[in-house]
Design an enzyme around this catalytic site. Structure first.
Site: not given
Ligand code: NAD
Ligand code: TYD
Length: 338
Positions: A128, A156
């Site tokens: 969001d 993003k």
């Molecule tokens: P996180 O930071 O916990 O996990 C990210 C993962 O991606 C990690 O395991 C990391 O090792 C891996 N990673 C990072 N760079 C990489 C690369 N170049 N190649 C391969 N792997 C890589 O993040 P999250 O909170 O689980 O978020 C996951 C997705 O959801 C993201 O795209 C984030 O933008 C989106 N998102 C998160 C939230 C939230 O509240 N956490 C809300 C909406 C959307």
């Protein structure tokens, strides 16, 4: 179903893998994860046992063209779900570079490799935060103009636009999902809820930015996972779907709820310097996802928070074990500035 999940060792990715293997039988998943500070294979130890030979982990980056192409062909991948990202706003303020490399260039590489191979559907997990900030009224819809304010949200939003261009230009079957703030098991303790839990349980001050009046819409991670699964089965290529938790809270309300759960005093709250460019409020209109996918959040904030805090209480060793030297050093420098 042969699926490539990227970022599956992170918070939402690992919860999603558990969700997938609990729901489907005829499943083969490759998890491509670079294992940055946020990726943790301990999250997946139970999954590895359960999934057996239907699950393969590969350490690598989504920006690596040769590796991604090899994986897509070797395993004849049909679906991709792209969670991989640098995900923390504060880190993006400190150093935007890895956000562009992974979130923008990495996503474009993944799209291009997938386009050349040919796949059935690509789900891009977005946020969001790409819409920017709301005032006291209104909600984000899928038609709200993109107006990101942090290097994280700008990276993003850039990735979302590249996804859109792949649909418009190449008719590539990409679906974008945008979700509000997640919480639940396995969330890295740099984000508000696990950070507050960790600090409160050690009787340490809890840093609340500004006056704690900023508002987020919180969703329990399993509800988000259900939404992603619905987007995978029913989402229409080229479309964007918003997901939300229908649970708007000020940061102060969230922190106080955690302190109350743990029986800790509110005097642990420490108001610190505000985050630069701090978005005031997020709120999601997810009526499109309800209508087209049948999505609804199933838990209230109170139910989800209780589940989450119970999990953290029972998994203190998990939270302690992931606090690596690199993370502690980052936090030390971060707090020193405030
Ligand atoms: P996180 O930071 O916990 O996990 C990210 C993962 O991606 C990690 O395991 C990391 O090792 C891996 N990673 C990072 N760079 C990489 C690369 N170049 N190649 C391969 N792997 C890589 O993040 P999250 O909170 O689980 O978020 C996951 C997705 O959801 C993201 O795209 C984030 O933008 C989106 N998102 C998160 C939230 C939230 O509240 N956490 C809300 C909406 C959307
Ligand atoms: P965060 O969990 O970092 O998620 P996001 O920035 O993606 O919304 O932060 C949630 C809210 O909590 C946000 O308004 C910033 C605030 N916050 C604090 O007040 N103190 C903290 O230590 C952190 C990490 C966040």
């Amino acid at each position: 179903m042969k699926i490539l999940v990227t970022g599956g060792a992170g918070f939402i990715g690992s919860n999603f893998l558990y969700y997938l293997f609990a729901k489907y039988e005829n499943l083969f998943v490759v998890n491509l994860d670079k294992l940055t500070y946020a990726g943790n294979l301990k999250n997946l130890s139970e999954l590895e046992k359960k999934a057996g030979k239907n699950y393969v982990f590969i350490r690598g980056g989504i920006e690596e063209e040769k590796l991604v192409t090899e994986i897509l062909h070797k395993y004849d991948i049909e679906y991709i779900i792209n969670f991989a990202a640098e995900s923390h706003v504060d880190r993006s303020i400190d150093n935007p570079y890895p956000f562009i490399t992974t979130n923008v260039l990495g996503t474009q590489n993944l799209l291009e490799c997938a386009r050349k191979k040919g796949i059935k559907k690509f789900i891009h997990i977005s946020t969001d935060e790409v819409y920017g900030s709301l005032g006291k009224e209104g909600k984000f819809t899928e038609n709200t103009p993109l107006a990101p304010n942090s290097p994280y949200s700008a990276s993003k939003a850039s990735a979302d636009l590249i996804c859109r261009s792949y649909y418009k230009t190449y008719n590539f079957p990409v679906v974008i999902t945008r979700c509000s703030n997640n919480y639940g098991p396995y969330q890295f303790p740099e984000k508000l809820i696990p950070l507050t839990f960790l600090k409160a349980s050690k009787n340490e001050p809890i840093p609340v930015y500004g006056k704690g009046e900023n508002i987020r819409d919180w969703i329990f991670v399993e509800d988000h996972c259900r939404g992603i699964d619905l987007a995978l089965s029913k989402g229409k290529p080229g479309k964007v779907y918003n997901f939300g938790g229908q649970a708007e809270k000020t940061n102060l309300e969230v922190v106080k709820a955690i302190l109350d759960f743990l029986g800790k005093p509110h005097t642990l709250i420490k108001f610190v310097q505000d985050r630069p460019g701090h978005d005031f409020r997020y709120a999601m209109d997810f009526s499109l996802a309800s209508k087209e996918l049948g999505f609804y959040p199933s838990l209230t904030f109170e139910q989800g928070l209780e589940k989450t805090l119970t999990w953290y209480t029972q998994n203190l060793s998990w939270i302690e074990s992931i606090l690596s030297g690199e993370y502690l050093e980052f936090m030390r420098k971060w707090y020193a500035k405030r």
